[in-house]
Design a protein around this motif. Structure first.
Motif, short mmCIF file in Angstrom:
data_model
loop_
_atom_site.label_atom_id
_atom_site.label_comp_id
_atom_site.label_asym_id
_atom_site.label_seq_id
_atom_site.Cartn_x
_atom_site.Cartn_y
_atom_site.Cartn_z
N LEU A 1 0.91 32.00 24.27
CA LEU A 1 0.27 31.27 23.16
C LEU A 1 1.33 30.79 22.17
CD1 LEU A 1 -2.84 33.55 22.55
CD2 LEU A 1 -2.84 31.26 23.51
N ALA A 2 2.36 31.63 21.97
CA ALA A 2 3.44 31.23 21.05
C ALA A 2 4.18 30.02 21.61
CB ALA A 2 4.41 32.40 20.85
N VAL A 3 4.38 30.00 22.92
CA VAL A 3 5.04 28.85 23.54
C VAL A 3 4.17 27.61 23.38
CG1 VAL A 3 5.77 27.87 25.75
CG2 VAL A 3 6.39 30.22 25.19
N ALA A 4 2.87 27.76 23.60
CA ALA A 4 1.95 26.62 23.45
C ALA A 4 1.98 26.09 22.02
CB ALA A 4 0.53 27.04 23.83
N LEU A 5 2.00 27.03 21.06
CA LEU A 5 2.03 26.62 19.66
C LEU A 5 3.36 25.93 19.32
CD1 LEU A 5 0.73 26.59 16.86
CD2 LEU A 5 1.69 28.84 16.44
N SER A 6 4.43 26.45 19.89
CA SER A 6 5.74 25.85 19.59
C SER A 6 5.83 24.43 20.13
CB SER A 6 6.86 26.73 20.15
OG SER A 6 6.89 26.62 21.54
N ALA B 1 -3.28 28.07 30.08
CA ALA B 1 -2.34 28.63 31.07
C ALA B 1 -1.97 30.07 30.69
CB ALA B 1 -1.10 27.76 31.18
N ALA B 2 -1.76 30.31 29.40
CA ALA B 2 -1.39 31.66 28.94
C ALA B 2 -2.54 32.65 29.18
CB ALA B 2 -1.03 31.63 27.45
N LEU B 3 -3.75 32.22 28.91
CA LEU B 3 -4.91 33.10 29.09
C LEU B 3 -5.19 33.34 30.57
CD1 LEU B 3 -7.26 31.61 26.34
CD2 LEU B 3 -5.93 33.71 26.21
N ASP B 4 -4.93 32.30 31.39
CA ASP B 4 -5.11 32.45 32.84
C ASP B 4 -4.19 33.52 33.42
OD1 ASP B 4 -7.07 30.64 33.20
OD2 ASP B 4 -5.78 28.98 33.80
#
Lengths: 251, 235
Positions: free
Chosen positions: A179-184, A143-146
């Motif tokens: 990406l930081a949100v996904a990692l969190s 989603a972040a890359l999109d």
């Protein structure tokens, strides 16, 4: 105004369980019998979850980058595959994981021969957390890359950058908050995992398993100090990442 | 020398295009909205794939097979400036210049010329995310030209800019095209802008077909279609 009051009441109800940190349950227990295993579990959780997250990022980021550039049908296929470890109930995942990677499975036997024990070991703990967190990270990262405008990537390529340089100089910096949100999310899911880890890696005990052990052995007063540490470890960074991401969307 | 002949099938019609263009020459693609002008530029740039034909730029075969974007040596300026918002104006302009070329005095002088002529000095260290639309267009133009591509594609690059600035930018582009030696293919729905930017020749597209290719005076004297006659008529 009425809507705002309604929203405030809703938020208060949602946050109400946190007030239990101040509940009258007598003096909190933090003697040697509790403190030693509790601090060890904090160390286990932090070190091994960090290791798991490094693996998640190292494998999950290229996977997400690949999915993000796939056409609709292939993308759906990969995303469906990523969803499965998310949707399998944690306890079921733990049992399946033990059967697949433990002494009963061919992969488990092979790993055992190489000296890698996949039950009740640090490697089992890390592997379980990777399984638990990977789907969340990959889907969030896609989603972040999109969200990075494709024309920016094309312009960067037309300016002479190879695809790998485009990724590191344009895509990654623009997607970094997502990406930081996904990692969190992956971190919170992994560090708080109980159902799967209690089956695959009762030892070395991480914080969730230790909380359960303390609750069974000593009762609520012995649980509270570790509970506070657990919340302090799990909540602030992901919360901040989410708030920053939201703020960036609206200001 | 640019040499292309290709077809691109769109949902509504097929775009068929052919062109030979020498170094430092320019051609304007003219036609009504939706005639396929931007599709032609996108195919040459490589952001869209033709279905058949060939596109050559000097000794470089752009298609087929489709050459990766980073190897095409084509400058492509679209209606949206598409600046990198996480970088400063300076970083945007020098984005495509290889690091080892940066200390080269010729490169330094060229970047300084672009900065000067395109009036970028006051915003040189500003964030690209916080400049106006007109400024962003100038930055995008400088970024594209910084690498000195042999072919420059301009897709309505001046939409929304004031007339004085457009005149200055056109004069700069024509001057640089002659001195640096790049060819230009430009699209604009305003014939006055195209005539100024590409005074040598024009190609008229209607529903993807080239209906006329000639000088602007040819087009004015004997427009090939009623639609072209109405497009060229004074407002």
């Amino acid at each position: 105004m009425i809507a705002r009051i309604g929203a405030a009441v809703f938020a208060l109800v949602l946050l109400y369980p946190l007030s239990a940190l101040f509940a009258h349950i007598g003096a909190w227990q933090w003697d040697a019998a509790v403190r030693g295993p509790a601090l060890l579990s904090v160390r286990v959780s932090l070190v091994l979850t960090t290791a798991a997250m490094l693996i998640v990022v190292a494998i999950g980021t290229p996977m997400a980058a690949y999915i993000a550039q796939c056409k609709a049908m292939e993308r759906l296929l990969w995303q469906a595959a990523m969803l499965i470890p998310i949707l399998v109930p944690p306890l079921a995942l733990g049992i399946l994981f033990t059967l697949a990677f433990g002494p009963y499975g061919s992969v488990g036997r092979l790993l055992n021969r190489w000296g890698v024990a996949m039950t009740n070991s640090a490697s089992a703990f890390v592997a379980t957390q990777v399984y638990v967190g990977m789907g969340y990270f990959v889907l969030g990262a896609v989603a972040a890359l999109d969200a990075v405008p494709p024309m920016l990537q094309k312009q960067a390529a037309l300016l002479g950058l190879t695809p790998i340089k485009v990724f590191f100089r344009v895509t990654l910096p623009l997607a970094r908050l997502g990406l930081a949100v996904a990692l969190s999310i992956a971190w919170v899911r992994a560090v708080g995992e109980f159902g799967a880890v209690v089956v695959t890696a009762y030892y070395p005990s991480g914080m969730p398993v230790q909380l359960w052990v303390d609750l069974q052995s000593f009762g609520l007063p012995a649980v509270m100090p570790l509970l506070v540490i657990f919340l302090a470890v799990a909540l602030p960074l992901p919360w901040l990442a989410h708030v920053l991401a939201q703020r960036r969307s609206y200001v | 020398m640019f040499d292309a002949e290709f077809t691109k099938h769109r949902r509504d019609f097929a775009v068929r295009f052919s062109l030979r263009l020498g170094a430092a020459q320019s051609v304007g693609l003219f036609g009504a909205s939706g005639a396929g002008k931007s599709t032609v530029l996108a195919c040459i740039a490589g952001v869209e794939q033709p279905d058949d034909g060939h596109i050559d730029l000097g000794n470089l075969r752009l298609f087929p097979p489709s050459l990766p974007l980073h190897q095409r040596r084509v400058g492509y300026l679209t209606q949206e400036p598409s600046l990198f918002p996480h970088l400063s104006v300076r970083e945007n302009v020098t984005f495509g210049v290889p690091k080892h070329e940066m200390p080269d005095p010729e490169c330094v002088s060229w970047i300084a010329t672009l900065r000067e002529r395109l009036k970028l000095a006051p915003l040189w260290d500003a964030s690209a995310a916080h400049i106006s639309g007109g400024q962003a267009r100038r930055v995008a133009l400088a970024r594209m030209l910084a690498r000195k591509p042999p072919l420059v594609l301009l897709d309505e690059p001046f939409a929304g800019l004031d007339r004085q600035l457009v005149r200055e930018l056109i004069d700069d582009l024509i001057f640089w095209s002659r001195t640096v030696g790049f060819s230009m293919i430009a699209v604009d729905h305003q014939s006055e802008v195209l005539m100024r930017l590409c005074p040598e020749s024009a190609i008229v597209l209607e529903r993807g077909q080239v209906v006329q290719h000639g000088t602007w005076s040819d087009l004015r004297r004997a427009p090939a279609t009623p639609l072209l006659r109405s497009l060229l008529a004074p407002v």
